[in-house]
Design a protein around this motif. Structure first.
Motif, PDB file in Angstrom:
ATOM      1  N   PRO A  81       0.821  -1.207   0.000  1.00 31.49           N
ATOM      2  CA  PRO A  81       0.000   0.000   0.000  1.00 31.49           C
ATOM      3  C   PRO A  81       0.858   1.261   0.000  1.00 31.49           C
ATOM      4  N   GLY A  82       0.281   2.331  -0.511  1.00 31.34           N
ATOM      5  CA  GLY A  82       0.863   3.662  -0.413  1.00 31.34           C
ATOM      6  C   GLY A  82      -0.234   4.619   0.013  1.00 31.34           C
ATOM      7  N   VAL A  83       0.134   5.767   0.551  1.00 34.11           N
ATOM      8  CA  VAL A  83      -0.848   6.699   1.103  1.00 34.11           C
ATOM      9  C   VAL A  83      -0.666   8.081   0.477  1.00 34.11           C
ATOM     10  N   ILE A  84      -1.776   8.735   0.186  1.00 35.75           N
ATOM     11  CA  ILE A  84      -1.759  10.130  -0.242  1.00 35.75           C
ATOM     12  C   ILE A  84      -2.593  10.945   0.743  1.00 35.75           C
ATOM     13  N   SER A  85      -2.283  12.237   0.819  1.00 34.02           N
ATOM     14  CA  SER A  85      -2.980  13.096   1.773  1.00 34.02           C
ATOM     15  C   SER A  85      -2.930  14.537   1.294  1.00 34.02           C
ATOM     16  N   PRO A 124       5.279   4.221   1.441  1.00 36.00           N
ATOM     17  CA  PRO A 124       5.386   5.476   0.697  1.00 36.00           C
ATOM     18  C   PRO A 124       4.183   6.379   0.980  1.00 36.00           C
ATOM     19  N   VAL A 125       4.454   7.646   1.233  1.00 33.12           N
ATOM     20  CA  VAL A 125       3.404   8.637   1.486  1.00 33.12           C
ATOM     21  C   VAL A 125       3.730   9.886   0.673  1.00 33.12           C
ATOM     22  N   VAL A 126       2.763  10.374  -0.079  1.00 27.85           N
ATOM     23  CA  VAL A 126       2.946  11.590  -0.873  1.00 27.85           C
ATOM     24  C   VAL A 126       1.825  12.564  -0.536  1.00 27.85           C
ATOM     25  N   VAL A 127       2.201  13.826  -0.386  1.00 25.90           N
ATOM     26  CA  VAL A 127       1.256  14.859   0.030  1.00 25.90           C
ATOM     27  C   VAL A 127       1.113  15.915  -1.065  1.00 25.90           C
ATOM     28  N   SER A 128      -0.114  16.275  -1.363  1.00 21.81           N
ATOM     29  CA  SER A 128      -0.389  17.382  -2.275  1.00 21.81           C
ATOM     30  C   SER A 128      -1.857  17.763  -2.156  1.00 21.81           C
ATOM     31  N   PRO A 129      -2.171  19.075  -2.217  1.00 23.55           N
ATOM     32  CA  PRO A 129      -3.582  19.482  -2.236  1.00 23.55           C
ATOM     33  C   PRO A 129      -4.320  18.885  -3.427  1.00 23.55           C
ATOM     34  N   ARG A 130      -3.587  18.607  -4.516  1.00 18.32           N
ATOM     35  CA  ARG A 130      -4.160  17.934  -5.680  1.00 18.32           C
ATOM     36  C   ARG A 130      -3.861  16.444  -5.541  1.00 18.32           C
ATOM     37  N   ALA A 132      -4.804  13.845  -7.076  1.00 13.51           N
ATOM     38  CA  ALA A 132      -4.481  13.109  -8.297  1.00 13.51           C
ATOM     39  C   ALA A 132      -2.990  13.232  -8.589  1.00 13.51           C
ATOM     40  N   GLU A 133      -2.445  14.405  -8.372  1.00 14.50           N
ATOM     41  CA  GLU A 133      -1.011  14.624  -8.560  1.00 14.50           C
ATOM     42  C   GLU A 133      -0.212  13.775  -7.577  1.00 14.50           C
ATOM     43  N   ALA A 134      -0.679  13.716  -6.328  1.00 18.50           N
ATOM     44  CA  ALA A 134      -0.011  12.895  -5.315  1.00 18.50           C
ATOM     45  C   ALA A 134      -0.040  11.425  -5.717  1.00 18.50           C
ATOM     46  N   ALA A 135      -1.181  10.965  -6.245  1.00 18.56           N
ATOM     47  CA  ALA A 135      -1.303   9.563  -6.652  1.00 18.56           C
ATOM     48  C   ALA A 135      -0.347   9.233  -7.793  1.00 18.56           C
ATOM     49  N   LYS A 136      -0.183  10.141  -8.745  1.00 20.91           N
ATOM     50  CA  LYS A 136       0.727   9.917  -9.868  1.00 20.91           C
ATOM     51  C   LYS A 136       2.171   9.769  -9.377  1.00 20.91           C
ATOM     52  N   ILE A 137       2.575  10.642  -8.450  1.00 20.63           N
ATOM     53  CA  ILE A 137       3.926  10.572  -7.900  1.00 20.63           C
ATOM     54  C   ILE A 137       4.109   9.272  -7.123  1.00 20.63           C
ATOM     55  N   LEU A 138       3.088   8.903  -6.371  1.00 20.50           N
ATOM     56  CA  LEU A 138       3.153   7.683  -5.566  1.00 20.50           C
ATOM     57  C   LEU A 138       3.333   6.451  -6.448  1.00 20.50           C
ATOM     58  N   LEU A 139       2.600   6.403  -7.556  1.00 20.19           N
ATOM     59  CA  LEU A 139       2.625   5.228  -8.425  1.00 20.19           C
ATOM     60  C   LEU A 139       3.849   5.193  -9.334  1.00 20.19           C
ATOM     61  N   ALA A 140       4.510   6.338  -9.485  1.00 23.17           N
ATOM     62  CA  ALA A 140       5.660   6.406 -10.385  1.00 23.17           C
ATOM     63  C   ALA A 140       6.800   5.504  -9.931  1.00 23.17           C
ATOM     64  N   SER A 141       6.860   5.223  -8.649  1.00 23.58           N
ATOM     65  CA  SER A 141       7.928   4.368  -8.123  1.00 23.58           C
ATOM     66  C   SER A 141       7.737   2.907  -8.506  1.00 23.58           C
ATOM     67  N   GLY A 142       6.500   2.514  -8.824  1.00 22.71           N
ATOM     68  CA  GLY A 142       6.216   1.130  -9.179  1.00 22.71           C
ATOM     69  C   GLY A 142       6.158   0.195  -7.995  1.00 22.71           C
ATOM     70  N   ASP A 151      -8.449  11.006   4.036  1.00 19.34           N
ATOM     71  CA  ASP A 151      -9.413  12.060   3.715  1.00 19.34           C
ATOM     72  C   ASP A 151      -9.534  12.137   2.190  1.00 19.34           C
ATOM     73  N   GLY A 152     -10.322  13.053   1.692  1.00 14.66           N
ATOM     74  CA  GLY A 152     -10.480  13.197   0.247  1.00 14.66           C
ATOM     75  C   GLY A 152     -11.801  12.715  -0.307  1.00 14.66           C
ATOM     76  N   LEU A 153     -12.782  12.486   0.570  1.00 13.65           N
ATOM     77  CA  LEU A 153     -14.087  12.025   0.081  1.00 13.65           C
ATOM     78  C   LEU A 153     -14.678  13.022  -0.907  1.00 13.65           C
ATOM     79  N   GLN A 154     -14.463  14.312  -0.667  1.00 16.95           N
ATOM     80  CA  GLN A 154     -15.035  15.346  -1.522  1.00 16.95           C
ATOM     81  C   GLN A 154     -14.095  15.757  -2.660  1.00 16.95           C
ATOM     82  N   HIS A 155     -12.939  15.100  -2.782  1.00 13.16           N
ATOM     83  CA  HIS A 155     -11.970  15.457  -3.818  1.00 13.16           C
ATOM     84  C   HIS A 155     -12.257  14.613  -5.059  1.00 13.16           C
ATOM     85  N   TYR A 156     -13.268  15.022  -5.822  1.00  8.29           N
ATOM     86  CA  TYR A 156     -13.752  14.201  -6.929  1.00  8.29           C
ATOM     87  C   TYR A 156     -12.839  14.209  -8.149  1.00  8.29           C
ATOM     88  N   ALA A 157     -11.780  15.014  -8.119  1.00 12.67           N
ATOM     89  CA  ALA A 157     -10.824  15.001  -9.218  1.00 12.67           C
ATOM     90  C   ALA A 157     -10.043  13.694  -9.252  1.00 12.67           C
TER      91      ALA A 157
END
Length: 328
Positions: A81-85, A124-130, A132-142, A151-157
């Motif tokens: 697992p990885g975490v974004i926030s 791995p943990v990546v932080v960004s107000p966006r 989706a951007e955090a998820a891309k960085i998180l997944l880039a490591s493979g 959190d992020g229930l209301q972050h529909y992006a």
């Protein structure tokens, strides 16, 4: 608890004066969600499953311990697992996003909760107000099989595969109104569309999360002591800079610990000034506070400063569902 927050939960009559603004808030929230739902605004779809752990109320409900518990459960199954926030609590003029959190990160750079998650779990943990951007960085490591969003229930992006909502079983949804007339980020009807709702302090085993204190950890040295270590201490000070400090103090009461109580705002950035006069006293705090106080742990303060380690116990059916999603 702020005056407005207290009014939400006691059902103050004057809040009806804010209903016109609340109506506008509801309308905008519905339009925004509908735009994403109908594809008018495109959401980012991660190549790996995304699990949201969020809430629909303002204030802390205990999401972060739930995220940690899910991370540990996934790791036990051999998953990665990885975490974004969002990074609440990061200092605006210091923080640069996206931020890949490490054990050496400072809460001012990434927020206290992401730092707590990384230090506690090592994932791995990546932080960004966006997010989706955090998820891309998180997944880039493979190195990630599943993305957990703290959190992020209301972050529909960010498109999601599973939504988990955590609700305080005692406080519930307050007066049931949306902001600013009440504590809701979205109408209560939103709960009908999420995958799972779990209650802090609930009475149904399959829909409840229990928080169990485990031990005391020294902020400076990492030494562990049993829960009853401070039951006889008569000159302790308990500090809490969390969403619901009363829950921490209630836990201390349950452990028969008598201590002076000091509260700070949620995500408070501690400085040495906050500990002036406490050099020779036992200081007790939450783990969330401790990640911001470790750098202040100098002789006279840190040597007798301790945080309470707490574990969240989740319904087995919820864990199995998240594992199933992660293995897709």
């Amino acid at each position: 608890m702020s005056g407005l927050e207290a009014a939400w939960y006691r059902g103050a009559a004057w809040l009806w004066l804010l209903r016109p603004i609340e109506f506008l808030f509801r309308l905008l929230a519905a339009v925004r969600r509908g735009a994403y739902g109908r594809g008018l605004i495109r959401a980012y779809r991660s190549e790996r499953p995304v699990v949201i752990v969020g809430n629909i109320t303002v204030g802390g409900t205990g999401k972060t311990p739930v995220v940690i518990a899910l991370v540990e459960a996934l790791k036990e199954r051999g998953l990665r697992p990885g975490v974004i926030s969002r990074g609440y609590g990061a200092t605006a003029h210091i923080a640069t996003f996206p931020h890949r959190v490490s054990a050496a990160s400072d809460a001012a750079d990434c927020g206290d909760e992401p730092l707590l998650i990384q230090r506690r779990t090592g994932v791995p943990v990546v932080v960004s107000p966006r997010r989706a951007e955090a998820a891309k960085i998180l997944l880039a490591s493979g190195d990630v099989d599943v993305v957990l969003s703290d959190d992020g229930l209301q972050h529909y992006a960010l498109a999601r595969d599973l939504e988990i909502v955590v609700i305080d079983g005692q406080r519930g949804l307050g007066n049931g109104f949306c902001l600013p007339a009440g504590p809701l980020r979205e109408p209560a009807s939103r709960l009908r569309s999420v995958d799972r709702v779990i209650y802090r302090g609930g009475d149904k085993p399959d829909a409840s999360v229990t928080y169990l204190p485990e031990c005391w950890i020294n902020v400076r040295t990492g030494e562990a002591r049993p829960l009853d270590a401070f039951a006889e201490t008569r000159d302790a000070v308990a500090i809490a800079g969390i969403g619901q400090p009363g829950q921490f103090f209630a836990t201390l009461d349950g452990l028969s610990i008598s201590a002076e109580r000091r509260t700070f705002p949620d995500h408070h950035a501690y400085t040495q000034v906050d500990f002036t006069g406490l050099e020779n006293r036992t200081i007790l705090m939450t783990e969330k506070d401790a990640v911001k106080c470790a750098s202040l742990a100098e002789p006279g303060v840190g040597e007798d400063a301790w945080y309470l380690r707490i574990d969240a116990v989740l319904p087995s059916s919820l864990i199995e569902r998240v594992v199933e999603i992660a293995q897709r």
